[in-house]
Scaffold this active site. Sequence first.
Site, mmCIF file in Angstrom:
data_model
loop_
_atom_site.group_PDB
_atom_site.id
_atom_site.type_symbol
_atom_site.label_atom_id
_atom_site.label_comp_id
_atom_site.label_asym_id
_atom_site.label_seq_id
_atom_site.Cartn_x
_atom_site.Cartn_y
_atom_site.Cartn_z
ATOM 1 N N HIS A 22 0.857 -1.193 0.000
ATOM 2 C CA HIS A 22 0.000 0.000 0.000
ATOM 3 C C HIS A 22 0.889 1.237 0.000
ATOM 4 O O HIS A 22 1.861 1.300 0.757
ATOM 5 C CB HIS A 22 -0.887 -0.023 1.248
ATOM 6 C CG HIS A 22 -2.013 0.965 1.204
ATOM 7 N ND1 HIS A 22 -1.794 2.324 1.252
ATOM 8 C CD2 HIS A 22 -3.351 0.800 1.122
ATOM 9 C CE1 HIS A 22 -2.965 2.952 1.192
ATOM 10 N NE2 HIS A 22 -3.919 2.044 1.110
ATOM 11 N N ARG B 158 -6.233 9.836 -0.499
ATOM 12 C CA ARG B 158 -6.003 10.275 -1.888
ATOM 13 C C ARG B 158 -7.312 10.315 -2.661
ATOM 14 O O ARG B 158 -7.511 11.168 -3.514
ATOM 15 C CB ARG B 158 -4.985 9.353 -2.572
ATOM 16 C CG ARG B 158 -3.548 9.620 -2.131
ATOM 17 C CD ARG B 158 -2.605 8.522 -2.592
ATOM 18 N NE ARG B 158 -2.865 7.282 -1.889
ATOM 19 C CZ ARG B 158 -3.010 6.083 -2.449
ATOM 20 N NH1 ARG B 158 -2.895 5.962 -3.752
ATOM 21 N NH2 ARG B 158 -3.246 5.015 -1.728
#
Length: 659
Positions: free
Chosen positions: A257, A273
């Site tokens: 990740h 994000r």
Amino acid sequence: MKIVYTDVLVIGGGLAGLRTAVGVKQRGFDTIVLSLVPAKRSHSAAAQGGMQASLGHSSMGSGDNEDVHFEDTVKGSDWGADQRVARMFTHVAPKAIRELAGWGVPWNRVKQGEREAVINAERVVITESESAHGLITARDFGGTKKWRTCYTSDGTGHAMLFALGDQTIANGIPVMERMEALALIHESGRCYGAVVRSLVTGELTAFLARATTIATGGYGRIYKVSTNAVICEGTGTAIALETGVAELGNMEAVQFHPTAIVPAGILTTEGCRGDGGILRDVNGHRFMPDYEPEKRELASRDVVSRRMTEHMRKGLGVKSPYGDHLWLDISVLGKDHVHKNLREVTDICRYFLGIDPANDWIPVRPTQHYSMGGIRTDHRGESTTLKGLFACGEAACWDMHGFNRLGGNSVAETVVAGMIVSEFIADYCADSASDINVSTGLVREFVEREQAGLDRLVSGGGREQAGPIRQRMEEIMIDQVGIFRTGEELDRAVDELEDLLARSRNLGVRSSAPGPNPELVAAYRLPKMLKLALCAALGARERTESRGAHFREDFPQRNDRDWLNRSITTWPEAGASLPNLGYETIAVADMELPPGFRGYGTRNYIDHPDSAERDARIEKILETVDPDDRHARQAALMPFDHLLPEKYRPRNQRLEATA
Ligand SMILES: Cc1cc2nc3c(=O)[nH]c(=O)nc-3n(C[C@H](O)[C@H](O)[C@H](O)COP(=O)(O)OP(=O)(O)OC[C@H]3O[C@@H](n4cnc5c(N)ncnc54)[C@H](O)[C@@H]3O)c2cc1C
């Protein structure tokens, strides 16, 4: 010898295990759930950002449907997924989310009218329609064309797991916590249950069942730094491997990740994000658009993790005593948004970094996060080779993620697979062929074998300790079986892991405490973890191509011609030092979406010789179908309805004409 009988033994009390248990119980079969920890503390509770389901309610999700979700999932998988399973999944996900809403999950909702959002680092105004007001909303996530990730702030897994925990209680399902499955009981290709150790008393019990389901989550903790909970050691996957019969799929497919905090490795959700947060380098420069002009920070995780690592290798990371890192900037979202929709992230930053992410940039680095590999099952969730053994959730290779899972598709998989697989388990249990006709002698043999192994650790005079061996395994995995891999490093990794496995056969523990005994627990888990590490390292060494999260610097192309397949590992016999490795072909001729460019990452692949023919065939098929009927088009290309339990076949309803 203590024996407990049930219809369905579910090993694992996370989202996948609990949803499976509820499904079989509602079909009238007795079930028992086992968990290392109280079920509501399973790793699923840590899921933050959300669950994908193509509801299409919010204006940014407008036009979404199963087709778009399917395409995103297959591209995300880098064509490694079983496309029929991906279809089953995308079809059932909207049903799953509504079921969870009915069970009390407080999904964030659409609020009609104008609201501000941050897209591509700019504030924009989004207008939500009156007709969607009050319906479940969604946020953006990586690798998706639409805003599809439904959420409850950034505590999605917690809300889902508590709702499912309550359903388990409401259905009267016993959940036995602090119980660890040590081995599966099996004979002649049929699984009959498991030998289970109480972590409180140390007592062994044989649980015998018509069907046994492994839902024990991922194996992230074979890596030194992981976003996973400390119990994600993969022992459930390992006990399937140790049968010598059950197959594991794609063990080298391990996801990193992009945004775990440095140095603790705790996750900050992709929702950061998705909601508009950006990545910056040592100079404060937003670098992702330089590499990925279209998807920027929201390319799929494998791509963003590689780009970040590439950028740090160029010397543009931020130096720190804990190694280089980059910055995640969510301050651009504004205090209100951060403190309301990213509450867990705020808490994590406050407690572990002493910063407020509404004002300060967060130090982040790609970190091990998800296991795409697991127990290989068919579309019904049953092991391809061991009858009566089922698997679902992160422990399984069902296989809808292929070589890279999309954010939000995992918690969705846990509940969707739980819904689907529990129906097939119930069908299996309804058949008299699933009767438990195993001899007590065989059960005794399995229990005594486990007891003898434990006794040997305590009083067998073994000279090795688990701690240093485990530490070395974790280092090898992160350094040599990480984001970027090479043949040379993988050779060394396999050799050294083999040595560690040999050493782990000479483990000894000093504490003979019969009850809680962490030293003993660490010792008996270690060889299992090493076997998984070997499956991953060997699979990675032999796969001389790059696909999804598996990236070979010496073979940077995706090679559909030679490697469009699934790695299959089995463990030959107890004393073996390496797994057997084989491959299962993924047939292009059956695909709804033949291999091509993902739309992000580099366009660098070797075509499969059948791709052009399949493309032409698809074109021909589509000429015969009404172009405005997307369901008919889909059914003509790759029918999958018949694979689903009947109750989940009906179409999903949506506000729009795209339904
Ligand atoms: C920090 C973090 C955030 C995430 N956020 C998201 C997200 O926003 N969206 C998303 O889609 N995915 C997310 N994921 C991934 C997702 O949370 C997991 O993949 C998913 O929850 C796994 O669920 P599971 O039921 O398969 O396993 P788990 O929840 O890991 O449960 C495993 C269960 O098995 C039990 N167990 C293990 N071994 C044994 C054994 N030998 N014997 C008996 N019991 C055993 C454990 O006690 C536990 O009850 C996130 C992952 C992390 C690490």
